[in-house]
Design a protein around this motif. Structure first.
Motif, short mmCIF file in Angstrom:
data_model
loop_
_atom_site.label_atom_id
_atom_site.label_comp_id
_atom_site.label_asym_id
_atom_site.label_seq_id
_atom_site.Cartn_x
_atom_site.Cartn_y
_atom_site.Cartn_z
N PRO A 1 -63.56 -11.96 -5.35
CA PRO A 1 -62.41 -11.07 -5.16
C PRO A 1 -61.12 -11.85 -4.95
N GLU A 2 -60.03 -11.32 -5.50
CA GLU A 2 -58.74 -11.99 -5.37
C GLU A 2 -58.32 -12.13 -3.92
N ARG A 3 -58.69 -11.18 -3.09
CA ARG A 3 -58.30 -11.27 -1.67
C ARG A 3 -58.96 -12.48 -1.00
N HIS A 4 -60.15 -12.87 -1.47
CA HIS A 4 -60.79 -14.07 -0.92
C HIS A 4 -60.06 -15.33 -1.38
N LEU A 5 -59.64 -15.32 -2.64
CA LEU A 5 -58.88 -16.46 -3.16
C LEU A 5 -57.56 -16.60 -2.40
N LEU A 6 -56.89 -15.47 -2.19
CA LEU A 6 -55.60 -15.50 -1.50
C LEU A 6 -55.76 -15.84 -0.02
N LEU A 7 -56.85 -15.42 0.59
CA LEU A 7 -57.11 -15.78 1.99
C LEU A 7 -57.29 -17.29 2.13
N ALA A 8 -57.98 -17.89 1.17
CA ALA A 8 -58.15 -19.35 1.19
C ALA A 8 -56.81 -20.05 1.07
N VAL A 9 -55.92 -19.50 0.25
CA VAL A 9 -54.57 -20.06 0.11
C VAL A 9 -53.80 -19.89 1.42
N LEU A 10 -53.91 -18.72 2.01
CA LEU A 10 -53.20 -18.44 3.27
C LEU A 10 -53.66 -19.36 4.39
N LEU A 11 -54.93 -19.71 4.41
CA LEU A 11 -55.47 -20.58 5.45
C LEU A 11 -55.12 -22.05 5.23
N GLY A 12 -54.56 -22.38 4.06
CA GLY A 12 -54.12 -23.75 3.82
C GLY A 12 -54.70 -24.41 2.61
N GLY A 13 -55.45 -23.69 1.78
CA GLY A 13 -56.06 -24.30 0.61
C GLY A 13 -55.21 -24.19 -0.64
N TRP A 14 -53.91 -24.13 -0.47
CA TRP A 14 -53.03 -23.93 -1.62
C TRP A 14 -53.04 -25.10 -2.59
N ALA A 15 -53.20 -26.32 -2.09
CA ALA A 15 -53.20 -27.48 -2.99
C ALA A 15 -54.44 -27.46 -3.89
N GLY A 16 -55.59 -27.13 -3.31
CA GLY A 16 -56.82 -27.02 -4.10
C GLY A 16 -56.72 -25.89 -5.10
N ALA A 17 -56.06 -24.80 -4.69
CA ALA A 17 -55.88 -23.66 -5.60
C ALA A 17 -54.98 -24.04 -6.76
N MET A 18 -53.88 -24.73 -6.48
CA MET A 18 -52.97 -25.12 -7.55
C MET A 18 -53.64 -26.10 -8.52
N LEU A 19 -54.44 -27.01 -7.97
CA LEU A 19 -55.17 -27.96 -8.80
C LEU A 19 -56.18 -27.23 -9.69
N ALA A 20 -56.90 -26.28 -9.11
CA ALA A 20 -57.88 -25.51 -9.88
C ALA A 20 -57.20 -24.65 -10.94
N MET A 21 -56.06 -24.07 -10.60
CA MET A 21 -55.33 -23.26 -11.57
C MET A 21 -54.88 -24.13 -12.75
N ARG A 22 -54.55 -25.37 -12.46
CA ARG A 22 -54.09 -26.28 -13.50
C ARG A 22 -55.27 -26.80 -14.34
N ILE A 23 -56.30 -27.29 -13.68
CA ILE A 23 -57.43 -27.91 -14.39
C ILE A 23 -58.28 -26.86 -15.10
N CYS A 24 -58.61 -25.78 -14.40
CA CYS A 24 -59.49 -24.75 -14.97
C CYS A 24 -58.74 -23.74 -15.82
N ARG A 25 -57.44 -23.82 -15.82
CA ARG A 25 -56.60 -22.86 -16.54
C ARG A 25 -56.98 -21.43 -16.17
N HIS A 26 -56.90 -21.16 -14.88
CA HIS A 26 -57.34 -19.88 -14.36
C HIS A 26 -56.25 -19.23 -13.52
N LYS A 27 -56.01 -17.96 -13.76
CA LYS A 27 -55.05 -17.15 -13.00
C LYS A 27 -53.62 -17.68 -13.14
N ARG A 28 -53.30 -18.29 -14.26
CA ARG A 28 -51.97 -18.85 -14.45
C ARG A 28 -51.01 -17.87 -15.10
N LYS A 29 -51.53 -16.86 -15.76
CA LYS A 29 -50.67 -15.93 -16.49
C LYS A 29 -50.62 -14.55 -15.85
#
Length: 140
Positions: free
Chosen positions: A76-104
């Motif tokens: 669920p997107e709320r789980h992804l966003l919760l991880a970002v809110l807790l401080g995992g934004w760098a891992g999320a940005m890296l995954a969005m870049r490498i996996c080409r996911h949720k970028r558009k």
């Protein structure tokens, strides 16, 4: 904020406040010496927390991409966003870049940016609360 000169005059004439000031000064000295060790331990703990959370967030985003390709159950997107809110934004940005996911997906990117901003505001607030800086005196 009280006038410091009136406090100094009171402490110099009152023997009880002089003793309290001496005890406080000694306590501060011990606290500062032990504080260096506590600070280095807390920095390590924060670094381990940040690394673990960013690895977990990267894994969540990669799993969601894998499940999207397989057309299977999604994270669920709320789980992804919760991880970002807790401080995992760098891992999320890296995954969005490498996996080409949720970028558009604009709605997700806006909520991602909001979660990142809220995270940074929380970090700033915690810094103000736990710092002894003069500019943070209004907070206490």
């Amino acid at each position: 904020m009280k006038n410091r000169s009136s406090l100094a005059e009171k402490s110099s004439t009152d023997p009880v406040s002089t003793d309290v000031a001496a005890i406080t000064a000694g306590y501060r000295g011990e606290l500062l010496q032990g504080g260096k060790r506590m600070l280095s331990e807390s920095v390590w703990m924060m670094a381990v927390y940040a690394l673990a959370l960013n690895v977990l967030t990267y894994g969540l985003f990669a799993l969601d991409k894998r499940q999207a390709v397989r057309n299977a159950w999604r994270v669920p997107e709320r789980h992804l966003l919760l991880a970002v809110l807790l401080g995992g934004w760098a891992g999320a940005m890296l995954a969005m870049r490498i996996c080409r996911h949720k970028r558009k997906k604009t709605s997700f990117l806006l909520r991602f940016a909001l979660a990142l901003i809220v995270h940074l505001l929380i970090i700033m607030a915690l810094f103000l609360i736990f710092s002894d800086a003069e500019y943070a005196a209004w907070w206490k």
